[in-house]
Design a protein around this motif. Structure first.
Motif, PDB file in Angstrom:
ATOM      1  N   LEU A   6       0.833  -1.199   0.000  1.00 13.02           N
ATOM      2  CA  LEU A   6       0.000   0.000   0.000  1.00 13.02           C
ATOM      3  C   LEU A   6       0.872   1.255   0.000  1.00 13.02           C
ATOM      4  O   LEU A   6       0.530   2.275  -0.596  1.00 13.02           O
ATOM      5  N   PHE A   7       2.011   1.183   0.686  1.00 11.04           N
ATOM      6  CA  PHE A   7       2.901   2.334   0.820  1.00 11.04           C
ATOM      7  C   PHE A   7       3.940   2.386  -0.301  1.00 11.04           C
ATOM      8  O   PHE A   7       4.800   3.245  -0.316  1.00 11.04           O
ATOM      9  N   ARG A   8       3.832   1.435  -1.223  1.00 11.30           N
ATOM     10  CA  ARG A   8       4.759   1.349  -2.355  1.00 11.30           C
ATOM     11  C   ARG A   8       6.215   1.432  -1.889  1.00 11.30           C
ATOM     12  O   ARG A   8       7.040   2.178  -2.451  1.00 11.30           O
ATOM     13  N   ASN A   9       6.499   0.657  -0.814  1.00  8.95           N
ATOM     14  CA  ASN A   9       7.861   0.481  -0.312  1.00  8.95           C
ATOM     15  C   ASN A   9       8.489   1.769   0.225  1.00  8.95           C
ATOM     16  O   ASN A   9       9.716   1.872   0.319  1.00  8.95           O
ATOM     17  N   LYS A  10       7.655   2.756   0.578  1.00 15.14           N
ATOM     18  CA  LYS A  10       8.194   3.982   1.161  1.00 15.14           C
ATOM     19  C   LYS A  10       8.375   3.808   2.669  1.00 15.14           C
ATOM     20  O   LYS A  10       7.563   3.197   3.333  1.00 15.14           O
ATOM     21  N   LEU A  11       9.464   4.359   3.177  1.00 16.17           N
ATOM     22  CA  LEU A  11       9.736   4.345   4.606  1.00 16.17           C
ATOM     23  C   LEU A  11       9.868   5.783   5.090  1.00 16.17           C
ATOM     24  O   LEU A  11      10.588   6.595   4.490  1.00 16.17           O
ATOM     25  N   ARG A  12       9.182   6.103   6.183  1.00 16.79           N
ATOM     26  CA  ARG A  12       9.332   7.436   6.764  1.00 16.79           C
ATOM     27  C   ARG A  12      10.726   7.569   7.392  1.00 16.79           C
ATOM     28  O   ARG A  12      11.377   6.557   7.700  1.00 16.79           O
ATOM     29  N   PRO A  13      11.188   8.788   7.608  1.00 15.05           N
ATOM     30  CA  PRO A  13      12.473   8.976   8.299  1.00 15.05           C
ATOM     31  C   PRO A  13      12.422   8.326   9.677  1.00 15.05           C
ATOM     32  O   PRO A  13      11.371   8.256  10.326  1.00 15.05           O
ATOM     33  N   LEU A  14      13.571   7.869  10.143  1.00 15.19           N
ATOM     34  CA  LEU A  14      13.654   7.184  11.426  1.00 15.19           C
ATOM     35  C   LEU A  14      13.057   8.006  12.564  1.00 15.19           C
ATOM     36  O   LEU A  14      12.335   7.482  13.421  1.00 15.19           O
ATOM     37  N   ALA A  15      13.362   9.282  12.593  1.00 16.61           N
ATOM     38  CA  ALA A  15      12.869  10.134  13.678  1.00 16.61           C
ATOM     39  C   ALA A  15      11.344  10.163  13.702  1.00 16.61           C
ATOM     40  O   ALA A  15      10.725  10.146  14.775  1.00 16.61           O
ATOM     41  N   ASP A  16      10.723  10.196  12.533  1.00 15.56           N
ATOM     42  CA  ASP A  16       9.255  10.229  12.467  1.00 15.56           C
ATOM     43  C   ASP A  16       8.654   8.928  12.992  1.00 15.56           C
ATOM     44  O   ASP A  16       7.634   8.932  13.692  1.00 15.56           O
ATOM     45  N   ILE A  17       9.288   7.810  12.639  1.00 15.19           N
ATOM     46  CA  ILE A  17       8.796   6.516  13.125  1.00 15.19           C
ATOM     47  C   ILE A  17       8.914   6.450  14.645  1.00 15.19           C
ATOM     48  O   ILE A  17       7.974   6.061  15.358  1.00 15.19           O
ATOM     49  N   TYR A  18      10.064   6.852  15.168  1.00 15.30           N
ATOM     50  CA  TYR A  18      10.340   6.759  16.609  1.00 15.30           C
ATOM     51  C   TYR A  18       9.394   7.634  17.424  1.00 15.30           C
ATOM     52  O   TYR A  18       8.814   7.187  18.427  1.00 15.30           O
ATOM     53  N   HIS A  19       9.180   8.874  16.999  1.00 14.02           N
ATOM     54  CA  HIS A  19       8.374   9.807  17.780  1.00 14.02           C
ATOM     55  C   HIS A  19       6.873   9.599  17.592  1.00 14.02           C
ATOM     56  O   HIS A  19       6.083  10.004  18.458  1.00 14.02           O
ATOM     57  N   SER A  20       6.466   8.960  16.505  1.00 16.01           N
ATOM     58  CA  SER A  20       5.030   8.728  16.294  1.00 16.01           C
ATOM     59  C   SER A  20       4.517   7.517  17.070  1.00 16.01           C
ATOM     60  O   SER A  20       3.319   7.389  17.303  1.00 16.01           O
ATOM     61  N   ASN A  21       5.444   6.631  17.459  1.00 18.87           N
ATOM     62  CA  ASN A  21       5.083   5.403  18.188  1.00 18.87           C
ATOM     63  C   ASN A  21       4.177   4.465  17.391  1.00 18.87           C
ATOM     64  O   ASN A  21       3.437   3.668  17.966  1.00 18.87           O
ATOM     65  N   TYR A  22       4.226   4.539  16.091  1.00 20.92           N
ATOM     66  CA  TYR A  22       3.512   3.571  15.255  1.00 20.92           C
ATOM     67  C   TYR A  22       4.263   3.414  13.942  1.00 20.92           C
ATOM     68  O   TYR A  22       5.106   4.248  13.573  1.00 20.92           O
ATOM     69  N   GLY A  23       3.958   2.342  13.250  1.00 24.89           N
ATOM     70  CA  GLY A  23       4.588   2.113  11.955  1.00 24.89           C
ATOM     71  C   GLY A  23       4.099   0.818  11.350  1.00 24.89           C
ATOM     72  O   GLY A  23       3.654  -0.088  12.065  1.00 24.89           O
ATOM     73  N   TYR A  24       4.169   0.724  10.040  1.00 34.69           N
ATOM     74  CA  TYR A  24       3.794  -0.533   9.407  1.00 34.69           C
ATOM     75  C   TYR A  24       4.996  -1.481   9.444  1.00 34.69           C
ATOM     76  O   TYR A  24       6.051  -1.160   9.985  1.00 34.69           O
ATOM     77  N   GLU A  25       4.817  -2.654   8.894  1.00 30.55           N
ATOM     78  CA  GLU A  25       5.763  -3.757   9.070  1.00 30.55           C
ATOM     79  C   GLU A  25       7.217  -3.368   8.803  1.00 30.55           C
ATOM     80  O   GLU A  25       8.109  -3.615   9.620  1.00 30.55           O
ATOM     81  N   TYR A  26       7.484  -2.758   7.653  1.00 19.21           N
ATOM     82  CA  TYR A  26       8.864  -2.408   7.309  1.00 19.21           C
ATOM     83  C   TYR A  26       9.428  -1.357   8.267  1.00 19.21           C
ATOM     84  O   TYR A  26      10.623  -1.373   8.595  1.00 19.21           O
ATOM     85  N   GLU A  27       8.584  -0.437   8.708  1.00 16.67           N
ATOM     86  CA  GLU A  27       9.066   0.632   9.591  1.00 16.67           C
ATOM     87  C   GLU A  27       9.410   0.100  10.976  1.00 16.67           C
ATOM     88  O   GLU A  27      10.364   0.567  11.607  1.00 16.67           O
ATOM     89  N   GLN A  28       8.658  -0.855  11.464  1.00 17.84           N
ATOM     90  CA  GLN A  28       9.016  -1.489  12.732  1.00 17.84           C
ATOM     91  C   GLN A  28      10.396  -2.144  12.646  1.00 17.84           C
ATOM     92  O   GLN A  28      11.218  -2.013  13.550  1.00 17.84           O
ATOM     93  N   LEU A  29      10.611  -2.872  11.540  1.00 18.62           N
ATOM     94  CA  LEU A  29      11.912  -3.522  11.361  1.00 18.62           C
ATOM     95  C   LEU A  29      13.034  -2.503  11.243  1.00 18.62           C
ATOM     96  O   LEU A  29      14.150  -2.726  11.735  1.00 18.62           O
ATOM     97  N   LEU A  30      12.773  -1.370  10.596  1.00 19.48           N
ATOM     98  CA  LEU A  30      13.790  -0.332  10.436  1.00 19.48           C
ATOM     99  C   LEU A  30      14.224   0.218  11.794  1.00 19.48           C
ATOM    100  O   LEU A  30      15.423   0.390  12.057  1.00 19.48           O
ATOM    101  N   LEU A  31      13.258   0.470  12.687  1.00 22.84           N
ATOM    102  CA  LEU A  31      13.608   0.980  14.009  1.00 22.84           C
ATOM    103  C   LEU A  31      14.375  -0.078  14.809  1.00 22.84           C
ATOM    104  O   LEU A  31      15.380   0.232  15.472  1.00 22.84           O
ATOM    105  N   PHE A  32      13.937  -1.308  14.745  1.00 23.66           N
ATOM    106  CA  PHE A  32      14.622  -2.407  15.429  1.00 23.66           C
ATOM    107  C   PHE A  32      16.060  -2.531  14.925  1.00 23.66           C
ATOM    108  O   PHE A  32      17.023  -2.618  15.712  1.00 23.66           O
ATOM    109  N   ALA A  33      16.222  -2.515  13.598  1.00 26.07           N
ATOM    110  CA  ALA A  33      17.553  -2.644  12.998  1.00 26.07           C
ATOM    111  C   ALA A  33      18.458  -1.487  13.397  1.00 26.07           C
ATOM    112  O   ALA A  33      19.651  -1.682  13.700  1.00 26.07           O
ATOM    113  N   SER A  34      17.918  -0.291  13.434  1.00 27.08           N
ATOM    114  CA  SER A  34      18.725   0.893  13.755  1.00 27.08           C
ATOM    115  C   SER A  34      19.215   0.851  15.195  1.00 27.08           C
ATOM    116  O   SER A  34      20.359   1.221  15.499  1.00 27.08           O
ATOM    117  N   MET A  35      18.367   0.382  16.101  1.00 23.52           N
ATOM    118  CA  MET A  35      18.785   0.297  17.508  1.00 23.52           C
ATOM    119  C   MET A  35      19.832  -0.794  17.701  1.00 23.52           C
ATOM    120  O   MET A  35      20.756  -0.634  18.526  1.00 23.52           O
TER     121      MET A  35
END
Length: 640
Positions: free
Chosen positions: A304-333
């Motif tokens: 649905l998001f056509r493989n777009k990922l929000r910036p890390l800061a936006d994912i972290y501060h919003s406290n929500y994310g779709y599947e790929y974004e959750q993995l991105l935050l996990f990987a970054s930490m």
């Protein structure tokens, strides 16, 4: 007499007229014969997508469906389509109900609604995604629902539009015709494949475009059966992509997962989570627990998001994310504390074709985490947190690292590697308390879903709760604890279930463990089985049980011996009574986790023998004549 004939003639005309009016009328279509219990008939289901020369994408859905009962009405009377309002325009061209008497009822404006999808309602950054709901009105049993919806994705200077989809040709109703049509500029290469079907595309050429058309006809409805293989693995599917290569498709992920600068507050949070932890595995688990419990998962398909990922800061501060974004935050930490990661895309081996570059083929995503000597594969689904070997059996994996990627297949796990082995030595006293030691070894099908920060002994104790009542475990010797193997031993005390009958007979239920199947489930298997049977895993059980019986009792019944071998497996059950000790040895094998419909009776034979109530009962009777020094007599059991 004339009046009677006239009355009969009128009645006959009325009957014929009503019979004709009850037949659904669909111009240009023929309806199929209605089978009792059939919920609907799909006369036509067409999906058309076109990539124009100016990079605009046009999509069209056309459906003609006859509904026969309330289930069919519920399934097909409110079709939904999600679109991105920032770059897409959607239009319901036709939402028409043709009732059995031939009248046509078009859906009024109030029956066409655009709403925020339920899954995205709590995600402000995704409010651009909307859902079109087309509600048919005046629907009666036997009505034909005619639908035509068109969508256009505008050309963009910042992003090249692509066509990629994984269309499952599947309905719970019979389908007379299913058409999938893709049009691309003639100079563009279209990657495509068909799974579980021999249908080939027909190519046509017009106006500097090439059109690929797949047509499926007379598809039978899927009938649900207990323990069936997923219809996604049985039915045809068409996989299409205009991406030129996997390298082109995966480049944005590589940039986001490996080259993106980690914001300072995320780096600080990662180090805060592990500051008092020394063991690498527990550091990884602490970050996993934080991401999986703090970040709300948006349950929407990543495509649905056509493989777009929000910036890390936006994912972290919003406290929500779709599947790929959750993995991105996990990987970054994990990267922030010095670990290494690889992105994983995983799907059924039978439905993945690595020649077609599209991520729509993969049903799961995960992360390989390496930290020191620790290495584990994680996902962020609700359960479990890491895969075991049975869950990864027969899967295809796309592994994406910082410098490249690789495809590989995981083999089917044989029963030799997915086993249960149990050794139990115990003694039974007059109060029917069983005391002893159990050694349990589970491999290949362990689902260890408790955090390593939890009480491990309590978690392992839960695997023994079916041994009997009032289970007591004071200590635990753990030899191995991983997602693939659970091996431990412990002293235990439990009260066996029992019932006292006439003449002082005591019926005792012998100790057991939860197993992959039980008799109540298999009783639902019908004799005219249509679909293959899917077990949780191959079965390979080995039991060695010794129970020293209490003095002053004689054995009136002991489990019978069995020796069964057929095309799918075997069951060997040996029972002996020597020197006041009951010995039971069991070997139960089902070699594969998928059983053909024609082998249903063989599976049922083995399962019934394994879970037969008589195989788990022991009947004792107190013998007043026996001296307290031991049992008298030959020790042979009477079979009652």
């Amino acid at each position: 007499m004339r009046r009677t004939r006239h009355t009969l003639t009128i009645a006959l005309c009325i009957w014929l007229l009503s019979a004709l009016m009850s037949v659904p009328v669909v111009q240009g279509q023929q309806t199929s014969e209605i089978v009792p219990g059939m919920q609907a008939t799909v006369l036509n289901d067409s999906y058309t997508v076109m990539l124009e020369q100016n990079n605009t994408v046009r999509e069209e859905w056309q459906r003609n469906i006859v509904v026969h009962n309330s289930v069919g009405v519920d399934l097909y009377s409110d079709p939904r389509f999600i679109f991105d309002s920032n770059c897409e325009h959607i239009s319901p061209v036709k939402v028409e109900t043709v009732v059995p008497d031939g009248r046509s009822i078009n859906a009024p404006d109030r029956a066409i609604n655009i709403l925020t999808p339920h899954d995205l309602a709590g995600a402000p950054d995704y409010t651009n995604f909307k859902e079109l709901i087309c509600s048919f009105v005046g629907v009666e049993y036997g009505s034909t629902l005619n639908l035509l919806v068109q969508k256009q994705r505008h050309a963009s200077e910042n992003q090249i539009n692509h066509i990629e989809f994984n269309e499952l040709v599947f309905e719970t109703s019979p389908v007379q015709q299913k058409v999938i049509r893709v049009t691309v500029p003639e100079e563009m290469k279209l990657f495509h494949t068909v799974i579980n079907s021999t249908v080939e595309p027909i190519l046509t050429f017009e106006d500097a475009n090439t059109t690929y058309t797949w047509t499926f006809t007379n598809l039978k409805e899927y009938k649900y059966e207990h323990h069936s293989v997923s219809p996604a693995l049985l039915n045809p599917r068409v996989i299409v992509s205009t991406w030129r290569s996997w390298e082109e498709l995966l480049e944005p992920f590589k940039q986001s997962f490996y080259n993106q600068t980690i914001p300072e507050d995320i780096n600080d949070k990662a180090h805060e989570l592990v500051k008092d932890i020394l063991v690498p595995a527990e550091k990884v688990r602490a970050i996993y627990d934080y991401v999986s419990t703090t970040l709300v998962k948006i349950e929407a398909k990543p495509t649905l998001f056509r493989n777009k990922l929000r910036p890390l800061a936006d994912i972290y501060h919003s406290n929500y994310g779709y599947e790929y974004e959750q993995l991105l935050l996990f990987a970054s930490m994990i990267r922030a504390i010095g670990g290494d990661v690889c992105l994983l895309f995983i799907g059924p081996r039978a439905t993945v074709d690595s020649r077609v570059p599209t991520l729509t083929q993969f049903s799961e995503t995960g992360l390989e985490v390496k930290f020191g000597r620790f290495c584990e594969w994680f996902n962020l689904a609700e359960a479990p947190e890491s895969w075991n070997m049975t869950q990864l059996s027969s899967k295809s994996v796309l592994k994406v690292g910082p410098t490249g990627f690789s495809h590989f297949d995981l083999e089917t796990i044989p029963s030799e590697q997915a086993y249960t082995e149990c050794h139990l030595q115990s003694s039974l006293d007059e109060t029917l308390k069983l005391k002893g030691t159990i050694v349990l070894d589970l491999s290949g099908k362990v689902r260890h879903s408790t955090s390593w920060h939890s009480d491990t002994c309590s978690a392992l104790k839960n695997t023994l709760t079916t041994l009997g009542q009032d289970l007591t475990v004071e200590s635990m010797n753990i030899y191995e604890l991983s997602s693939d193997r659970l091996h431990f031993s412990c002293p235990f005390e439990v009260t066996l279930l029992s019932e006292t009958l006439e003449d002082g007979l005591i019926v005792i239920t012998l100790p057991s463990l939860n197993m992959p199947l039980n008799g109540s489930e298999l009783k639902l298997f019908n004799d005219d089985r249509l679909n293959p049977i899917k077990l949780a895993s191959p079965i390979n059980e080995k039991w060695n049980m010794e129970i020293a019986l209490p003095e002053g009792f004689i054995v009136k019944y002991q489990p019978p011996e069995k020796n069964i071998t057929n095309t799918i497996g075997s069951l060997i059950h040996k029972v002996s009574l020597e020197e006041n000790t009951l010995s039971i040895k069991l070997e139960y094998v089902i070699r594969n986790d998928v059983i053909a419909p024609e082998d249903r009776s063989n599976l049922q034979e083995l399962n019934n023998a394994r879970y037969c109530e008589k195989s788990h009962l022991l009947v004792l009777q107190k013998d007043e004549k026996v001296k307290k020094t031991g049992l008298s007599g030959s020790g042979q059991a009477d079979d009652h």
